[in-house]
Write a protein that holds these residues in place. Structure first.
Motif, PDB file in Angstrom:
ATOM      1  N   GLY A  85       0.803  -1.217   0.000  1.00 20.96           N
ATOM      2  CA  GLY A  85       0.000   0.000   0.000  1.00 20.96           C
ATOM      3  C   GLY A  85       0.831   1.259   0.000  1.00 20.96           C
ATOM      4  O   GLY A  85       0.311   2.366   0.124  1.00 20.96           O
ATOM      5  N   SER A  86       2.193   1.119  -0.177  1.00 21.56           N
ATOM      6  CA  SER A  86       3.082   2.281  -0.130  1.00 21.56           C
ATOM      7  C   SER A  86       3.712   2.492  -1.517  1.00 21.56           C
ATOM      8  O   SER A  86       4.414   1.617  -2.038  1.00 21.56           O
ATOM      9  CB  SER A  86       4.187   2.064   0.903  1.00 21.56           C
ATOM     10  OG  SER A  86       5.187   3.072   0.787  1.00 21.56           O
ATOM     11  N   THR A  87       3.453   3.670  -2.079  1.00 22.58           N
ATOM     12  CA  THR A  87       4.061   3.976  -3.387  1.00 22.58           C
ATOM     13  C   THR A  87       5.568   4.184  -3.252  1.00 22.58           C
ATOM     14  O   THR A  87       6.331   3.888  -4.170  1.00 22.58           O
ATOM     15  CB  THR A  87       3.426   5.240  -3.982  1.00 22.58           C
ATOM     16  OG1 THR A  87       3.583   6.322  -3.047  1.00 22.58           O
ATOM     17  CG2 THR A  87       1.944   5.033  -4.276  1.00 22.58           C
ATOM     18  N   LYS A  88       6.000   4.706  -2.110  1.00 23.44           N
ATOM     19  CA  LYS A  88       7.427   4.940  -1.901  1.00 23.44           C
ATOM     20  C   LYS A  88       8.195   3.635  -1.870  1.00 23.44           C
ATOM     21  O   LYS A  88       9.252   3.484  -2.486  1.00 23.44           O
ATOM     22  CB  LYS A  88       7.640   5.711  -0.608  1.00 23.44           C
ATOM     23  CG  LYS A  88       9.084   6.124  -0.365  1.00 23.44           C
ATOM     24  CD  LYS A  88       9.193   6.987   0.880  1.00 23.44           C
ATOM     25  CE  LYS A  88      10.634   7.426   1.118  1.00 23.44           C
ATOM     26  NZ  LYS A  88      10.770   8.275   2.335  1.00 23.44           N
ATOM     27  N   LEU A  89       7.667   2.651  -1.136  1.00 21.02           N
ATOM     28  CA  LEU A  89       8.328   1.358  -1.062  1.00 21.02           C
ATOM     29  C   LEU A  89       8.299   0.656  -2.414  1.00 21.02           C
ATOM     30  O   LEU A  89       9.300   0.073  -2.856  1.00 21.02           O
ATOM     31  CB  LEU A  89       7.643   0.483  -0.012  1.00 21.02           C
ATOM     32  CG  LEU A  89       8.196  -0.948   0.137  1.00 21.02           C
ATOM     33  CD1 LEU A  89       9.673  -0.905   0.553  1.00 21.02           C
ATOM     34  CD2 LEU A  89       7.364  -1.742   1.130  1.00 21.02           C
ATOM     35  N   ALA A  90       7.154   0.741  -3.119  1.00 17.53           N
ATOM     36  CA  ALA A  90       7.035   0.103  -4.439  1.00 17.53           C
ATOM     37  C   ALA A  90       8.018   0.716  -5.428  1.00 17.53           C
ATOM     38  O   ALA A  90       8.657   0.018  -6.220  1.00 17.53           O
ATOM     39  CB  ALA A  90       5.608   0.218  -4.945  1.00 17.53           C
TER      40      ALA A  90
END
Length: 529
Positions: free
Chosen positions: A490-495
């Motif tokens: 659910g995290s764009t930063k991690l993805a």
């Protein structure tokens, strides 16, 4: 007892006298309209080599064409083609034999037009000496320079410069000296071993067969005196023995001989020889000729050789002495003179004919052309008509040959168009080129991957193209990694971080993968040259 007067010496005794004289083959060359044919005609006329019927025909032709007014046009003695007489130029090479009290001559009158330079080169290939004609008013032209480069390429080492039409400059010593100086500077790096400069006036015959009173400042010989006394170096019998096999002579089951013309050196019965390109060793059993067997034979003689061992040889093979052997190679550096309108370029394929052997030759990259002003080789994409240049040729099979400077007959060749069978170039082997080197990986991979004939296809991918493909592929392929990581976390930063890491690490892996596959020819089609 009847006493008979001593009979006169038979007429054929004069022929025996001719046989004892040395023979000089020389070519007359230079720019168009500088007076080559006129000079040679005058030389024949003044040395009493024109018969009465020829003189009558010359007088009639001179009146017909009227190029010299009421005088004789001596160029008509050699220019025999109708087009030559109509245009007053030389087109084809004219050969003429004459003799003086001291020497026999074969003179080769070569055309001066650039269009017919190939004819000049053909004549120069058999000459011992070159007579280069220059009109004093025009000096050294571009065509004169081209002829000198061709003479140097073909191994003509003795040159006499005849500075013609001296009457047009008032027999000026300064005009003669200017051209002589320029000529000697031009010839310094062309390999000539002997250069002579002689002022003449071919039309009037001054200084052609005898010294002229109009040139009191000139202390050298007349042209004929020089030609009668010059001694071009000949070392045919000192050269290594070479005989290209022309024909297998088998008249009956009990005789097998190998016929050909001895190109250089000398052969004798019992001499150890090798048969190339195979390199098999044997000895000479017999030297057979039409007039009977010989104990030895030298260059210029056609013979049939038999061997002490039952070896197999065929047309195109070369018989050579065992101690000084020719090179056997599939790759040479060559200097060529190009004759046709369509230029020589990299990748083209021709028939390579040297002596009696023929192979298919491919032109490699790295062509150069000789600059006529500097005589330096200049890198070029092609070699055009009437240009002298350098190229590297690769053959489809091993060929036995020599460098041209070591043996002219087994170091010179022609290139033939495989479709029209026209001769497109004449050339000389300058050096034996080493085989093209391959990396261990490049040699191993085609064999393991089933490459056609084990040959390595050139890379079709550049380094830049491989790298850009790696970046674009990983950027596209990492979209699914970004989507899957975003759905789970659910995290764009991690993805984004995971996708970027994958792009950077796998770019290097894919790039290396591409470079390895660029070496593998399996599955590729080679482009036609």
């Amino acid at each position: 007892m009847n006493v008979h007067a001593q009979p006169a010496e038979p007429a054929f005794a004069a022929l025996h006298g001719q046989e004892r004289k040395s023979l000089l083959r020389f070519i007359a060359c230079g720019s168009v309209d500088h007076g080559k044919s006129t000079l040679i005609g005058r030389l024949l006329y003044d040395s009493k080599q024109v018969f009465d019927d020829q003189l009558d025909a010359l007088e009639a032709d001179s009146r017909k064409f009227g190029t010299q007014g009421d005088g004789l046009d001596f160029s008509l003695l050699l220019d025999g083609l109708a087009a030559e007489r109509e245009q007053n130029i030389t087109i084809d090479v004219a050969y003429r034999f004459f003799a003086t009290a001291r020497r026999k001559f074969i003179v080769i009158d070569a055309p001066g037009h650039e269009e017919y330079t190939a004819n000049m080169a053909t004549g120069a290939s058999v000459a011992d000496l070159a007579l280069v004609l220059v009109a004093v008013e025009e000096g050294l032209t571009r065509q004169t320079k081209r002829h000198l480069v061709i003479l140097s390429m073909l191994g003509v080492r003795h040159v006499v410069l005849a500075i013609n039409k001296m009457d047009r400059v008032g027999w000026s010593r300064d005009a003669f000296g200017t051209i002589e100086t320029a000529f000697r500077e031009l010839a310094t790096d062309l390999g000539f071993v002997d250069i002579a400069c002689i002022p003449v006036a071919a039309k009037s015959g001054d200084n052609v067969t005898s010294r002229s009173e109009r040139l009191p400042w000139y202390r050298g010989p007349s042209l004929l005196d020089y030609l009668e006394t010059v001694e071009p170096a000949r070392t045919a019998n000192l050269d290594p023995f070479r005989m290209p096999v022309q024909w297998v002579n088998r008249p009956d089951p009990d005789f097998r001989g190998y016929s050909g013309l001895i190109a250089s050196g000398e052969v004798r019965v019992g001499m150890p020889v090798k048969i190339f390109p195979a390199g098999r060793v044997t000895r000479i059993a017999r030297i057979v000729t039409f007039d009977g067997d010989l104990g030895r034979a030298a260059a210029g003689r056609s013979v049939t050789l038999t061997f002490t061992d039952p070896l197999d040889a065929s047309r195109g093979d070369m018989v050579a002495e065992a101690e000084r052997v020719p090179a056997v190679t599939q790759r040479v550096y060559a200097r060529i003179f190009w004759m046709k309108d369509r230029p020589l370029a990299r990748g083209q394929t021709y028939l390579f004919k040297l002596a009696t052997s023929t192979a298919t030759a491919c032109v490699e990259a790295g062509l150069s052309v000789i600059d006529l002003d500097t005589r330096r080789a200049v890198a070029a994409d092609s070699i055009g008509p009437n240009e002298v240049g350098h190229c590297t040729l690769t053959f489809d099979r091993p060929i036995a040959l020599d460098r041209y400077q070591d043996c002219r007959d087994t170091g010179s060749f022609i290139l033939i168009d495989p479709e029209s069978f026209d001769t497109v170039a004449m050339g000389c082997v300058e050096e034996i080129a080493p085989p093209q080197s391959r990396s261990r990986l490049a040699t191993w991979l085609p064999k393991r991957a089933g490459g056609v004939g084990g040959k390595l296809t050139r890379w079709t991918e550049t380094h830049a193209r491989s790298f850009v493909k790696a970046v674009s592929w990983r950027a596209t392929g990492s979209l699914d990694t970004f989507v899957v990581t975003f759905v789970i976390s659910g995290s764009t930063k991690l993805a984004g971080s995971v996708a970027l890491t994958e792009i950077l690490t796998k770019i290097l892996i894919y790039y290396g993968h591409e470079r390895v596959w660029a070496l593998v020819p399996w599955g590729k089609r080679q482009a036609a040259p």
